[in-house]
Design an enzyme around this catalytic site. Structure first.
Site, PDB file in Angstrom:
ATOM      1  N   SER A 147      -1.818   0.403   6.582  1.00 30.24           N
ATOM      2  CA  SER A 147      -1.451  -0.921   7.083  1.00 30.24           C
ATOM      3  C   SER A 147      -2.195  -1.953   6.242  1.00 30.24           C
ATOM      4  O   SER A 147      -3.343  -1.714   5.836  1.00 30.24           O
ATOM      5  CB  SER A 147      -1.882  -1.054   8.549  1.00 30.24           C
ATOM      6  OG  SER A 147      -1.902  -2.419   8.926  1.00 30.24           O
ATOM      7  N   HIS A 171       0.865  -1.189   0.000  1.00 27.36           N
ATOM      8  CA  HIS A 171       0.000   0.000   0.000  1.00 27.36           C
ATOM      9  C   HIS A 171       0.898   1.234   0.000  1.00 27.36           C
ATOM     10  O   HIS A 171       2.142   1.117  -0.037  1.00 27.36           O
ATOM     11  CB  HIS A 171      -0.914  -0.027   1.220  1.00 27.36           C
ATOM     12  CG  HIS A 171      -0.192  -0.352   2.501  1.00 27.36           C
ATOM     13  ND1 HIS A 171       0.762   0.487   3.044  1.00 27.36           N
ATOM     14  CD2 HIS A 171      -0.240  -1.430   3.322  1.00 27.36           C
ATOM     15  CE1 HIS A 171       1.243  -0.047   4.150  1.00 27.36           C
ATOM     16  NE2 HIS A 171       0.662  -1.219   4.331  1.00 27.36           N
ATOM     17  N   ARG A 205      -3.460  -4.458   7.303  1.00 29.64           N
ATOM     18  CA  ARG A 205      -4.602  -4.929   8.109  1.00 29.64           C
ATOM     19  C   ARG A 205      -5.803  -3.990   8.007  1.00 29.64           C
ATOM     20  O   ARG A 205      -6.897  -4.374   8.407  1.00 29.64           O
ATOM     21  CB  ARG A 205      -4.184  -5.117   9.564  1.00 29.64           C
ATOM     22  CG  ARG A 205      -3.209  -6.277   9.710  1.00 29.64           C
ATOM     23  CD  ARG A 205      -2.926  -6.639  11.153  1.00 29.64           C
ATOM     24  NE  ARG A 205      -2.231  -7.915  11.240  1.00 29.64           N
ATOM     25  CZ  ARG A 205      -0.918  -8.044  11.440  1.00 29.64           C
ATOM     26  NH1 ARG A 205      -0.153  -6.989  11.590  1.00 29.64           N
ATOM     27  NH2 ARG A 205      -0.376  -9.243  11.495  1.00 29.64           N
ATOM     28  N   GLN A 236       6.338 -15.086  12.735  1.00 26.96           N
ATOM     29  CA  GLN A 236       6.018 -13.894  13.531  1.00 26.96           C
ATOM     30  C   GLN A 236       4.535 -13.769  13.884  1.00 26.96           C
ATOM     31  O   GLN A 236       4.128 -12.772  14.450  1.00 26.96           O
ATOM     32  CB  GLN A 236       6.547 -12.629  12.844  1.00 26.96           C
ATOM     33  CG  GLN A 236       5.857 -12.233  11.562  1.00 26.96           C
ATOM     34  CD  GLN A 236       6.588 -11.068  10.901  1.00 26.96           C
ATOM     35  OE1 GLN A 236       7.611 -11.264  10.265  1.00 26.96           O
ATOM     36  NE2 GLN A 236       6.076  -9.866  11.027  1.00 26.96           N
ATOM     37  N   GLN A 290       9.284  -2.573  16.430  1.00 28.23           N
ATOM     38  CA  GLN A 290      10.024  -3.439  15.496  1.00 28.23           C
ATOM     39  C   GLN A 290      11.300  -2.736  15.020  1.00 28.23           C
ATOM     40  O   GLN A 290      12.361  -3.342  14.924  1.00 28.23           O
ATOM     41  CB  GLN A 290       9.121  -3.776  14.304  1.00 28.23           C
ATOM     42  CG  GLN A 290       9.861  -4.408  13.133  1.00 28.23           C
ATOM     43  CD  GLN A 290       8.928  -4.853  12.029  1.00 28.23           C
ATOM     44  OE1 GLN A 290       8.311  -5.884  12.156  1.00 28.23           O
ATOM     45  NE2 GLN A 290       8.841  -4.104  10.952  1.00 28.23           N
ATOM     46  N   GLY A 334       1.855   3.148   2.234  1.00 29.45           N
ATOM     47  CA  GLY A 334       2.872   3.188   3.288  1.00 29.45           C
ATOM     48  C   GLY A 334       4.169   2.544   2.792  1.00 29.45           C
ATOM     49  O   GLY A 334       5.265   3.079   2.983  1.00 29.45           O
ATOM     50  N   HIS A 335       4.053   1.399   2.128  1.00 26.80           N
ATOM     51  CA  HIS A 335       5.236   0.767   1.533  1.00 26.80           C
ATOM     52  C   HIS A 335       5.814   1.670   0.457  1.00 26.80           C
ATOM     53  O   HIS A 335       7.029   1.750   0.282  1.00 26.80           O
ATOM     54  CB  HIS A 335       4.870  -0.583   0.908  1.00 26.80           C
ATOM     55  CG  HIS A 335       4.438  -1.628   1.894  1.00 26.80           C
ATOM     56  ND1 HIS A 335       3.133  -2.060   1.991  1.00 26.80           N
ATOM     57  CD2 HIS A 335       5.138  -2.321   2.826  1.00 26.80           C
ATOM     58  CE1 HIS A 335       3.048  -2.994   2.937  1.00 26.80           C
ATOM     59  NE2 HIS A 335       4.244  -3.158   3.459  1.00 26.80           N
ATOM     60  N   GLY A 389       9.812   0.996   8.319  1.00 24.40           N
ATOM     61  CA  GLY A 389       8.875   2.073   8.628  1.00 24.40           C
ATOM     62  C   GLY A 389       8.847   2.392  10.123  1.00 24.40           C
ATOM     63  O   GLY A 389       8.936   1.487  10.961  1.00 24.40           O
TER      64      GLY A 389
HETATM   65  O1  PAF Z   1       7.102  -5.069   8.938  1.00 27.01           O
HETATM   66  C1  PAF Z   1       6.909  -6.113   8.268  1.00 27.01           C
HETATM   67  O2  PAF Z   1       6.210  -6.126   7.252  1.00 27.01           O
HETATM   68  C2  PAF Z   1       7.543  -7.411   8.735  1.00 27.01           C
HETATM   69  O3  PAF Z   1       7.552  -7.504  10.116  1.00 27.01           O
HETATM   70  C3  PAF Z   1       8.948  -7.642   8.150  1.00 27.01           C
HETATM   71  C4  PAF Z   1       9.955  -6.592   8.641  1.00 27.01           C
HETATM   72  C5  PAF Z   1       8.877  -7.633   6.645  1.00 27.01           C
HETATM   73  C6  PAF Z   1       9.469  -9.022   8.594  1.00 27.01           C
HETATM   74  O4  PAF Z   1       8.626 -10.052   8.152  1.00 27.01           O
END
Ligand code: PAF
Length: 285
Positions: free
Chosen positions: A188, A34, A190, A61, A156, A36-37, A150
């Site tokens: 996001s 999206h 989500r 994760q 993270q 944000g990326h 980000g």
């Molecule tokens: O932020 C994310 O999308 C994930 O946690 C990452 C850093 C790609 C690791 O899977």
């Protein structure tokens, strides 16, 4: 029209890496790309070097009962979005590429314990271990000069910066500002889970955080007297918007340890449930 990035397998990645001596700027993602990326890709493309994006929904994760199965998978759309931001290649690893001996045979990377004691750590006890493990593995295979992360996932970011530092990994961590929708909600993957009505409720999260992110100074001391008052007022604002608060904390932005007093710099961070969707956001005071 923007050039569609090359879609690489692990074998292709090796060839792609050796085809040029140009440094690699790397953006790891779980897909569901999206705007944000897009901000991360723009930053990575700014330095005029090769930009590689990975798309991998990392099972390690996600905790039990979390949204691993439901997480958006849309490689075609991801390629299109990456193309419009100047990404050169997109690597979509298979699970065996990253974890060839399965989970049982995998050496994992633990995050610095002090960085996961608060915020998302207690609710998601294996999450950051999964993140550290996959990012360490991705870095080993890609060997980029820079990795772009980000600020939206602030915890993270701190965990991964510390991992790079403590393990002496030869990569520069580049932090990029949170990208927000018009009503302030951070982009996001989500957000796609939210219904129209929930989407409106969700906007109360950034709004409340922004309203309460006033730097403590004598002028407002009588409005926001102390940390407890701030957190209580904020909690009732969120609950009034039908958001269920998972945590609401005021911590030091780097050590992620709770602040006893209302002082700066501070990270005001929250996780809420909007229906079954978990949303996080924060402000730096
Ligand atoms: O932020 C994310 O999308 C994930 O946690 C990452 C850093 C790609 C690791 O899977």
């Amino acid at each position: 029209m923007a050039q569609i990035p090359l879609l690489l397998s692990l074998q292709d990645l090796e060839q792609w890496k050796s085809a040029s001596t140009e440094a690699i700027n790397f953006v790891p993602t779980m897909g569901g790309l999206h705007a944000g990326h897009g901000g991360l890709f723009n930053a990575a493309a700014q330095l005029g070097t090769r930009v590689l994006v990975s798309v991998f929904v990392n099972p390690l994760q996600f905790g039990r009962g979390e949204d691993f199965e439901r997480y958006p998978r849309q490689l075609e759309a991801d390629l299109q979005l990456a193309a419009s931001h100047g990404v050169h290649a997109l690597w979509a690893p298979q699970i065996n590429d990253l974890y060839p001996r399965g989970e049982a045979g995998l050496t994992q990377v633990l995050p610095a314990p002090e960085l996961v004691q608060h915020l998302c750590g207690p609710q998601r006890p294996t999450h950051f271990q999964g993140v550290c493990t996959v990012v360490a593995r991705l870095l080993a295979l890609v060997q980029p000069k820079r990795i772009y992360l980000g600020e939206k996932d602030w915890q993270q970011l701190q965990v991964l910066k510390r991992m790079v530092l403590d393990l002496g990994l030869p990569v520069q961590v580049m932090a990029c500002p949170t990208q927000r929708e018009a009503d302030g909600l951070p982009f996001s993957s989500r957000n796609t889970y939210l219904t129209g009505e929930q989407r409106q409720q969700a906007a109360a999260l950034p709004k409340a955080l922004a309203e309460f992110s006033i730097c403590p100074n004598p002028g407002i001391a009588d409005v926001v007297q102390n940390k407890e008052t701030l957190l209580l007022q904020l909690r009732s604002c969120l609950e009034a918007a039908a958001l269920q608060v998972e945590y609401l904390e005021l911590v030091n932005p780097l050590s992620l340890q709770p602040l006893q007093l209302l002082e700066t710099p501070a990270l005001l961070a929250a996780a809420v449930r909007c229906g079954s969707t978990r949303l996080i956001d924060h402000r730096i005071l």
